[in-house]
Design a protein around this motif. Structure first.
Motif, PDB file in Angstrom:
ATOM      1  N   GLN A 270      13.825 -28.383 -21.547  1.00 13.42           N
ATOM      2  CA  GLN A 270      13.875 -27.949 -20.142  1.00 13.42           C
ATOM      3  C   GLN A 270      12.522 -27.370 -19.714  1.00 13.42           C
ATOM      4  O   GLN A 270      11.906 -26.582 -20.429  1.00 13.42           O
ATOM      5  CB  GLN A 270      14.979 -26.908 -19.950  1.00 13.42           C
ATOM      6  CG  GLN A 270      15.168 -26.577 -18.481  1.00 13.42           C
ATOM      7  CD  GLN A 270      16.439 -25.790 -18.212  1.00 13.42           C
ATOM      8  OE1 GLN A 270      17.169 -25.459 -19.143  1.00 13.42           O
ATOM      9  NE2 GLN A 270      16.684 -25.492 -16.962  1.00 13.42           N
ATOM     10  N   LEU A 271      12.082 -27.792 -18.541  1.00 12.05           N
ATOM     11  CA  LEU A 271      10.850 -27.273 -17.943  1.00 12.05           C
ATOM     12  C   LEU A 271      11.175 -26.989 -16.485  1.00 12.05           C
ATOM     13  O   LEU A 271      11.385 -27.919 -15.708  1.00 12.05           O
ATOM     14  CB  LEU A 271       9.725 -28.304 -18.075  1.00 12.05           C
ATOM     15  CG  LEU A 271       8.368 -27.894 -17.515  1.00 12.05           C
ATOM     16  CD1 LEU A 271       7.796 -26.682 -18.223  1.00 12.05           C
ATOM     17  CD2 LEU A 271       7.373 -29.054 -17.628  1.00 12.05           C
ATOM     18  N   GLY A 272      11.227 -25.707 -16.119  1.00 17.89           N
ATOM     19  CA  GLY A 272      11.693 -25.373 -14.773  1.00 17.89           C
ATOM     20  C   GLY A 272      13.095 -25.920 -14.604  1.00 17.89           C
ATOM     21  O   GLY A 272      13.935 -25.801 -15.500  1.00 17.89           O
ATOM     22  N   PRO A 273      13.376 -26.569 -13.488  1.00 16.25           N
ATOM     23  CA  PRO A 273      14.730 -27.086 -13.278  1.00 16.25           C
ATOM     24  C   PRO A 273      14.950 -28.458 -13.921  1.00 16.25           C
ATOM     25  O   PRO A 273      16.034 -29.023 -13.818  1.00 16.25           O
ATOM     26  CB  PRO A 273      14.792 -27.229 -11.751  1.00 16.25           C
ATOM     27  CG  PRO A 273      13.371 -27.473 -11.349  1.00 16.25           C
ATOM     28  CD  PRO A 273      12.493 -26.788 -12.343  1.00 16.25           C
ATOM     29  N   ASN A 274      13.923 -28.990 -14.585  1.00 13.04           N
ATOM     30  CA  ASN A 274      14.000 -30.370 -15.095  1.00 13.04           C
ATOM     31  C   ASN A 274      14.221 -30.425 -16.601  1.00 13.04           C
ATOM     32  O   ASN A 274      13.677 -29.611 -17.345  1.00 13.04           O
ATOM     33  CB  ASN A 274      12.695 -31.117 -14.792  1.00 13.04           C
ATOM     34  CG  ASN A 274      12.465 -31.264 -13.308  1.00 13.04           C
ATOM     35  OD1 ASN A 274      13.250 -31.883 -12.614  1.00 13.04           O
ATOM     36  ND2 ASN A 274      11.384 -30.662 -12.819  1.00 13.04           N
ATOM     37  N   PHE A 275      14.974 -31.429 -17.008  1.00 15.10           N
ATOM     38  CA  PHE A 275      15.036 -31.789 -18.422  1.00 15.10           C
ATOM     39  C   PHE A 275      14.087 -32.971 -18.588  1.00 15.10           C
ATOM     40  O   PHE A 275      14.271 -34.010 -17.942  1.00 15.10           O
ATOM     41  CB  PHE A 275      16.450 -32.190 -18.828  1.00 15.10           C
ATOM     42  CG  PHE A 275      17.422 -31.045 -18.811  1.00 15.10           C
ATOM     43  CD1 PHE A 275      17.502 -30.179 -19.895  1.00 15.10           C
ATOM     44  CD2 PHE A 275      18.234 -30.816 -17.720  1.00 15.10           C
ATOM     45  CE1 PHE A 275      18.377 -29.105 -19.887  1.00 15.10           C
ATOM     46  CE2 PHE A 275      19.113 -29.750 -17.705  1.00 15.10           C
ATOM     47  CZ  PHE A 275      19.190 -28.885 -18.790  1.00 15.10           C
ATOM     48  N   ILE A 276      13.090 -32.785 -19.443  1.00 13.45           N
ATOM     49  CA  ILE A 276      12.083 -33.848 -19.595  1.00 13.45           C
ATOM     50  C   ILE A 276      12.754 -35.135 -20.072  1.00 13.45           C
ATOM     51  O   ILE A 276      12.374 -36.233 -19.681  1.00 13.45           O
ATOM     52  CB  ILE A 276      10.969 -33.420 -20.582  1.00 13.45           C
ATOM     53  CG1 ILE A 276      10.278 -32.137 -20.105  1.00 13.45           C
ATOM     54  CG2 ILE A 276       9.953 -34.543 -20.788  1.00 13.45           C
ATOM     55  CD1 ILE A 276       9.573 -32.213 -18.788  1.00 13.45           C
ATOM     56  N   CYS A 277      13.798 -35.020 -20.883  1.00 13.79           N
ATOM     57  CA  CYS A 277      14.420 -36.223 -21.461  1.00 13.79           C
ATOM     58  C   CYS A 277      15.133 -37.078 -20.428  1.00 13.79           C
ATOM     59  O   CYS A 277      15.049 -38.302 -20.483  1.00 13.79           O
ATOM     60  CB  CYS A 277      15.377 -35.832 -22.573  1.00 13.79           C
ATOM     61  SG  CYS A 277      16.790 -34.846 -22.037  1.00 13.79           S
ATOM     62  N   LYS A 278      15.827 -36.448 -19.476  1.00 17.22           N
ATOM     63  CA  LYS A 278      16.618 -37.284 -18.568  1.00 17.22           C
ATOM     64  C   LYS A 278      16.043 -37.335 -17.145  1.00 17.22           C
ATOM     65  O   LYS A 278      16.207 -38.330 -16.463  1.00 17.22           O
ATOM     66  CB  LYS A 278      18.094 -36.857 -18.547  1.00 17.22           C
ATOM     67  CG  LYS A 278      18.392 -35.568 -17.835  1.00 17.22           C
ATOM     68  CD  LYS A 278      19.895 -35.361 -17.746  1.00 17.22           C
ATOM     69  CE  LYS A 278      20.253 -34.057 -17.056  1.00 17.22           C
ATOM     70  NZ  LYS A 278      19.821 -33.940 -15.664  1.00 17.22           N
ATOM     71  N   ASP A 279      15.352 -36.280 -16.701  1.00 14.67           N
ATOM     72  CA  ASP A 279      14.702 -36.323 -15.383  1.00 14.67           C
ATOM     73  C   ASP A 279      13.310 -36.926 -15.511  1.00 14.67           C
ATOM     74  O   ASP A 279      12.690 -37.319 -14.538  1.00 14.67           O
ATOM     75  CB  ASP A 279      14.604 -34.911 -14.791  1.00 14.67           C
ATOM     76  CG  ASP A 279      15.967 -34.236 -14.720  1.00 14.67           C
ATOM     77  OD1 ASP A 279      16.938 -34.920 -14.340  1.00 14.67           O
ATOM     78  OD2 ASP A 279      16.069 -33.044 -15.073  1.00 14.67           O
ATOM     79  N   GLY A 280      12.766 -36.953 -16.714  1.00 20.14           N
ATOM     80  CA  GLY A 280      11.466 -37.534 -17.042  1.00 20.14           C
ATOM     81  C   GLY A 280      11.678 -38.544 -18.138  1.00 20.14           C
ATOM     82  O   GLY A 280      12.792 -39.038 -18.274  1.00 20.14           O
ATOM     83  N   PRO A 281      10.681 -38.870 -18.945  1.00 22.99           N
ATOM     84  CA  PRO A 281       9.408 -38.159 -19.041  1.00 22.99           C
ATOM     85  C   PRO A 281       8.440 -38.453 -17.902  1.00 22.99           C
ATOM     86  O   PRO A 281       7.478 -37.731 -17.729  1.00 22.99           O
ATOM     87  CB  PRO A 281       8.828 -38.648 -20.376  1.00 22.99           C
ATOM     88  CG  PRO A 281       9.417 -40.003 -20.566  1.00 22.99           C
ATOM     89  CD  PRO A 281      10.786 -39.957 -19.956  1.00 22.99           C
ATOM     90  N   ILE A 282       8.685 -39.522 -17.117  1.00 18.29           N
ATOM     91  CA  ILE A 282       7.752 -39.860 -16.039  1.00 18.29           C
ATOM     92  C   ILE A 282       8.202 -39.122 -14.776  1.00 18.29           C
ATOM     93  O   ILE A 282       9.358 -39.251 -14.360  1.00 18.29           O
ATOM     94  CB  ILE A 282       7.768 -41.378 -15.748  1.00 18.29           C
ATOM     95  CG1 ILE A 282       7.776 -42.208 -17.027  1.00 18.29           C
ATOM     96  CG2 ILE A 282       6.649 -41.744 -14.780  1.00 18.29           C
ATOM     97  CD1 ILE A 282       6.622 -42.372 -17.792  1.00 18.29           C
ATOM     98  N   PHE A 283       7.279 -38.389 -14.182  1.00 17.60           N
ATOM     99  CA  PHE A 283       7.561 -37.667 -12.938  1.00 17.60           C
ATOM    100  C   PHE A 283       6.488 -37.986 -11.910  1.00 17.60           C
ATOM    101  O   PHE A 283       5.314 -38.153 -12.268  1.00 17.60           O
ATOM    102  CB  PHE A 283       7.501 -36.153 -13.168  1.00 17.60           C
ATOM    103  CG  PHE A 283       8.591 -35.600 -14.027  1.00 17.60           C
ATOM    104  CD1 PHE A 283       9.784 -35.165 -13.479  1.00 17.60           C
ATOM    105  CD2 PHE A 283       8.412 -35.501 -15.400  1.00 17.60           C
ATOM    106  CE1 PHE A 283      10.794 -34.635 -14.276  1.00 17.60           C
ATOM    107  CE2 PHE A 283       9.416 -34.977 -16.206  1.00 17.60           C
ATOM    108  CZ  PHE A 283      10.603 -34.547 -15.639  1.00 17.60           C
ATOM    109  N   PRO A 284       6.874 -38.002 -10.615  1.00 18.74           N
ATOM    110  CA  PRO A 284       5.824 -37.971  -9.597  1.00 18.74           C
ATOM    111  C   PRO A 284       5.125 -36.623  -9.733  1.00 18.74           C
ATOM    112  O   PRO A 284       5.803 -35.599  -9.930  1.00 18.74           O
ATOM    113  CB  PRO A 284       6.599 -38.046  -8.277  1.00 18.74           C
ATOM    114  CG  PRO A 284       8.001 -38.335  -8.608  1.00 18.74           C
ATOM    115  CD  PRO A 284       8.224 -37.959 -10.045  1.00 18.74           C
ATOM    116  N   TYR A 285       3.800 -36.617  -9.662  1.00 21.51           N
ATOM    117  CA  TYR A 285       3.062 -35.363  -9.861  1.00 21.51           C
ATOM    118  C   TYR A 285       3.554 -34.276  -8.916  1.00 21.51           C
ATOM    119  O   TYR A 285       3.674 -33.104  -9.310  1.00 21.51           O
ATOM    120  CB  TYR A 285       1.560 -35.601  -9.679  1.00 21.51           C
ATOM    121  CG  TYR A 285       0.799 -34.318  -9.565  1.00 21.51           C
ATOM    122  CD1 TYR A 285       0.869 -33.357 -10.578  1.00 21.51           C
ATOM    123  CD2 TYR A 285       0.028 -34.034  -8.440  1.00 21.51           C
ATOM    124  CE1 TYR A 285       0.198 -32.157 -10.481  1.00 21.51           C
ATOM    125  CE2 TYR A 285      -0.647 -32.832  -8.338  1.00 21.51           C
ATOM    126  CZ  TYR A 285      -0.553 -31.897  -9.369  1.00 21.51           C
ATOM    127  OH  TYR A 285      -1.209 -30.710  -9.243  1.00 21.51           O
TER     128      TYR A 285
END
Ligand SMILES: Cc1cc2nc3c(=O)[nH]c(=O)nc-3n(C[C@H](O)[C@H](O)[C@H](O)COP(=O)(O)OP(=O)(O)OC[C@H]3O[C@@H](n4cnc5c(N)ncnc54)[C@H](O)[C@@H]3O)c2cc1C
Length: 297
Positions: A270-285
């Motif tokens: 978890q990073l802030g409100p995001n889970f890197i595994c399912k909301d990421g690993p690719i994010f709009p900056y």
């Protein structure tokens, strides 16, 4: 609208077009066999993996990762680094940094690994259509970007220029050297590599990856940038893109955090409100900006 979610299917399991998907349970590991191991550098190897027996491994989108299980050692996230349109096998480029990665890179052809996934969001290949695609990679960060490069090369008419900027610590740390050289000869394609320390026999660029921007003519309003590498490197690359006027909505980054379940249950990543595994690993900056700006998070 979030451009990543607009192009990717919200349901990543089973993945779109999965033929003969082997597991219906996201925690279920599929038995697979290493079919080929190729040495990339002194500590990094590319493994090709095929499903055991006559089963098929599921399809993936550029940027997604698998959870690879080495029996008796552990399970770890590794990005898929092969061609998304080459079914039947999955390719991984692994840098040996600890117990599990060492166990992976020392697998011999014929030996087993377990595969879970693919998981996570993908690079915005649909949103990038009709634009210049700028790929900026640091070190092992080129591995999750290689499927995006393969995608562009297979659908060349859908994109304008392909620009690849790649930085590694030293010449002996450069990945995919032959492919990089070959891509550099393709029309409308610019490939520039640099190293932090060149040594006496290196004739190429020396310096951090952002020093390569001076050799690139960017068209900021029609460029999509995909970045993967150490976070410090991504921060400087983003700063460079901001200076050159690339809108932050057109900049995508791949984030890395230790993870266990890969599907948002355990909270390890978890990073802030995001889970890197399912909301990421690719994010709009734009989505990651508040968290990337905080050191030590
Ligand atoms: C989505 C995702 C995709 C990845 N893709 C790749 C890939 O394509 N190729 C590749 O070689 N590696 C990749 N990694 C990193 C890889 O998962 C770790 O290197 C691995 O888990 C380390 O396990 P280990 O047992 O070998 O080392 P450990 O003994 O667990 O760790 C060795 C060192 O690496 C650090 N470390 C471990 N895991 C991570 C991590 N996730 N992020 C930052 N530092 C870490 C530890 O703090 C320690 O310093 C990816 C990670 C994620 C989250």
């Amino acid at each position: 609208m979030n451009p990543v979610s607009s192009m990717a299917t919200p349901e990543l399991w089973p993945p779109p077009g999965a033929a003969g998907a082997l597991a219906t349970n996201v925690m279920e590991t599929v038995p697979a066999r290493v079919s080929r191991v190729e040495k990339e550098t002194h500590d990094t190897f590319t493994l090709q993996v095929e499903a055991a027996d006559s089963l098929e491994l599921p399809r993936f989108s550029p940027g997604q990762f698998s959870m690879l299980y080495v029996f008796g050692v552990g399970e770890l996230p590794i990005s898929i680094s092969g061609d998304p349109e080459r079914p039947g096998q999955l390719t991984y480029t692994v840098r040996s940094v600890g117990q599990a990665t060492y166990a992976l890179v020392t697998r011999q052809p014929g030996e087993s690994v377990g595969v879970r996934g693919p998981f996570g969001t993908s690079w915005p290949m649909t949103a990038a259509r009709g634009k210049d695609l700028l790929i900026v990679a640091g070190g092992i960060g080129l591995a999750p970007l290689r499927p995006a490069i393969y995608h562009v090369l297979r659908h060349r008419g859908d994109f304008n220029r392909l620009i690849i900027l790649y930085g590694a610590r030293s010449p002996r740390d450069l990945l995919y050297k032959k492919e990089l050289a070959a891509w550099g000869y393709l029309p409308d394609t610019q490939v520039l590599s640099t190293v932090d320390y060149g040594g006496v026999s290196w004739r190429g660029y020396v310096g951090v990856v952002t020093t390569l921007f001076r050799y690139v003519r960017l068209q900021p309003m029609s460029t999509t940038a995909l970045i993967c590498g150490p976070e410090i490197m991504m921060r400087y690359v983003i700063r460079e893109l901001e200076t050159r006027g690339v809108p932050d909505t057109d900049v995508y980054i791949s984030m890395e955090r230790n993870m266990k379940c890969a599907v948002g249950f355990c909270g390890h990543c978890q990073l802030g409100p995001n889970f890197i595994c399912k909301d990421g690993p690719i994010f709009p900056y734009r989505e990651m900006r508040p968290w990337l700006d905080k050191y030590e998070l």
